[in-house]
Design a protein around this motif. Structure first.
Motif, short mmCIF file in Angstrom:
data_model
loop_
_atom_site.label_atom_id
_atom_site.label_comp_id
_atom_site.label_asym_id
_atom_site.label_seq_id
_atom_site.Cartn_x
_atom_site.Cartn_y
_atom_site.Cartn_z
N ILE A 184 22.50 -26.37 -6.73
CA ILE A 184 23.59 -26.74 -5.83
C ILE A 184 24.93 -26.16 -6.31
CG2 ILE A 184 24.97 -28.70 -4.99
CD1 ILE A 184 22.39 -30.33 -4.97
N LEU A 185 25.13 -26.13 -7.62
CA LEU A 185 26.39 -25.63 -8.17
C LEU A 185 26.49 -24.12 -8.17
CD1 LEU A 185 26.86 -27.92 -11.31
CD2 LEU A 185 27.82 -28.21 -9.03
N GLU A 186 25.36 -23.45 -8.10
CA GLU A 186 25.31 -21.99 -8.24
C GLU A 186 26.19 -21.31 -7.21
OE1 GLU A 186 21.76 -19.24 -7.24
OE2 GLU A 186 21.41 -20.07 -9.24
N LYS A 187 27.18 -20.54 -7.70
CA LYS A 187 28.09 -19.84 -6.79
C LYS A 187 27.59 -18.44 -6.45
CE LYS A 187 31.75 -20.38 -9.29
NZ LYS A 187 33.17 -20.26 -9.73
N ASP A 188 27.27 -17.68 -7.47
CA ASP A 188 26.64 -16.37 -7.26
C ASP A 188 25.97 -15.97 -8.57
OD1 ASP A 188 28.55 -15.03 -8.99
OD2 ASP A 188 29.97 -15.22 -7.34
N THR A 189 25.22 -14.90 -8.55
CA THR A 189 24.42 -14.55 -9.73
C THR A 189 25.28 -14.22 -10.94
OG1 THR A 189 24.33 -12.26 -8.93
CG2 THR A 189 22.49 -13.71 -8.36
N GLN B 91 29.06 -23.24 -4.88
CA GLN B 91 28.88 -22.01 -4.12
C GLN B 91 29.39 -22.15 -2.69
OE1 GLN B 91 24.69 -21.22 -3.09
NE2 GLN B 91 24.18 -23.17 -4.05
N THR B 92 29.87 -21.04 -2.15
CA THR B 92 30.42 -21.05 -0.79
C THR B 92 29.57 -20.26 0.19
OG1 THR B 92 31.81 -19.14 -1.35
CG2 THR B 92 32.79 -21.34 -1.62
N ASN B 93 28.50 -19.65 -0.30
CA ASN B 93 27.66 -18.86 0.61
C ASN B 93 26.74 -19.73 1.45
OD1 ASN B 93 26.39 -19.38 -1.94
ND2 ASN B 93 24.68 -18.08 -1.29
N ILE B 94 26.70 -21.04 1.17
CA ILE B 94 25.97 -22.02 1.99
C ILE B 94 26.98 -23.04 2.48
CG2 ILE B 94 24.12 -23.74 2.04
CD1 ILE B 94 22.79 -22.29 -0.26
N ASN B 95 26.89 -23.39 3.77
CA ASN B 95 27.90 -24.31 4.30
C ASN B 95 27.76 -25.70 3.70
OD1 ASN B 95 26.45 -26.27 6.26
ND2 ASN B 95 25.68 -24.27 6.93
N ALA B 96 28.85 -26.43 3.68
CA ALA B 96 28.94 -27.72 2.98
C ALA B 96 27.97 -28.75 3.53
CB ALA B 96 30.36 -28.25 3.05
N LEU B 97 27.76 -28.77 4.84
CA LEU B 97 26.85 -29.75 5.44
C LEU B 97 25.42 -29.55 4.95
CD1 LEU B 97 26.27 -32.06 7.40
CD2 LEU B 97 26.08 -30.36 9.23
N THR B 98 24.99 -28.30 4.86
CA THR B 98 23.64 -28.01 4.37
C THR B 98 23.48 -28.47 2.92
OG1 THR B 98 23.41 -26.11 5.85
CG2 THR B 98 21.95 -26.19 3.94
N ILE B 99 24.48 -28.19 2.09
CA ILE B 99 24.42 -28.61 0.70
C ILE B 99 24.43 -30.14 0.61
CG2 ILE B 99 25.59 -28.56 -1.54
CD1 ILE B 99 26.58 -25.79 -0.90
N ALA B 100 25.16 -30.79 1.51
CA ALA B 100 25.20 -32.26 1.53
C ALA B 100 23.80 -32.82 1.77
CB ALA B 100 26.16 -32.75 2.61
N HIS B 101 23.07 -32.22 2.70
CA HIS B 101 21.70 -32.66 2.96
C HIS B 101 20.80 -32.41 1.75
CE1 HIS B 101 21.94 -33.94 7.13
NE2 HIS B 101 22.66 -32.88 7.42
N LEU B 102 21.01 -31.28 1.10
CA LEU B 102 20.22 -30.98 -0.10
C LEU B 102 20.53 -31.97 -1.22
CD1 LEU B 102 20.56 -27.07 -0.20
CD2 LEU B 102 18.50 -28.39 0.35
N LEU B 103 21.80 -32.27 -1.42
CA LEU B 103 22.18 -33.22 -2.45
C LEU B 103 21.64 -34.62 -2.16
CD1 LEU B 103 23.73 -33.83 -5.03
CD2 LEU B 103 25.81 -34.10 -3.67
N ASN B 104 21.68 -35.00 -0.89
CA ASN B 104 21.12 -36.30 -0.51
C ASN B 104 19.62 -36.34 -0.76
OD1 ASN B 104 21.40 -38.97 0.78
ND2 ASN B 104 20.17 -38.06 2.41
#
Length: 205
Positions: free
Chosen positions: A186-191, A143-156
């Motif tokens: 994390i992978l979810e792009k949109d509904t 998904q691109t509606n959340i910035n990559a850094l935020t997703i990186a923290h979530l994945l970590n």
């Protein structure tokens, strides 16, 4: 005179850290002594002190050379989702090694040098994950509606939670389910495209 490791310094240090890695993962860091490491290498304890001033310094080197590299190698220059599954399988197969990460982190509170190393490793890990996510966002995998850094923290955070579940002995079936559910978010792009994205990931495994 103490017995000297017969290789050149760089090779000797590599031999010592590899031996220490084996002992640490088998016995645990806190239960391991310098004598244990010396016996594994096949030298006297005095020889170890000619290369490392303490057991903590050995752990510091082991973590930098082994644990962090194994993590970043999964994600460097990858633009597919396969590394997520590869990481999961690695952690589950080699769960003894994750204890070292937690023990290394616990030493940060009273060892400034190890704290600096841990901060450096953490920053490299987040940077690696961020770049991995950006590449997959470009490919349309994440998904691109959340910035990559935020997703990186979530994945970590998901990675750390997986490690913790293994350490405390949660059933691996439940761990697998927890991992899959977290990754799906994390992978979810949109509904509308959510199911297509998840199928693309999970159909490979």
């Amino acid at each position: 005179m103490p017995k000297v490791v017969p290789e050149y310094k760089k090779i000797a240090i590599e031999k010592i850290t590899n031996a220490a890695y084996d002992v640490f993962t088998n016995k645990g860091y806190h239960k391991t002594t310098m004598d244990d490491v010396a016996n594994e290498v096949g030298v006297s304890k005095a020889s170890l002190y000619s290369y490392f001033k303490s057991k903590e310094e050995i752990l510091q080197t082991v973590t930098k050379e082994n644990l962090n590299l194994s993590f970043t190698d999964f994600f460097d220059n990858k633009d597919s989702l396969n590394p997520l599954e590869d990481l999961y399988n690695y952690i589950v197969e080699f769960e003894d090694t994750i204890h070292l990460n937690f023990e290394m982190n616990s030493l940060s509170s009273h060892n400034k040098e190890i704290s600096i190393v841990n901060k450096d490793l953490y920053e490299k890990k987040i940077k690696t994950l961020t770049n991995f996510i950006k590449r997959n966002q470009i490919k349309g995998n994440i998904q691109t509606n959340i910035n990559a850094l935020t997703i990186a923290h979530l994945l970590n955070a998901v990675y750390i939670d997986l490690c913790m579940q293994l350490i405390i002995g949660i059933d691996k079936t439940k761990i697998r389910e927890s991992w899959n559910n977290s990754i799906s978010v994390i992978l979810e792009k949109d509904t509308q495209d959510n199911q297509k994205t998840l199928n693309k990931y999970f159909s490979n495994f």
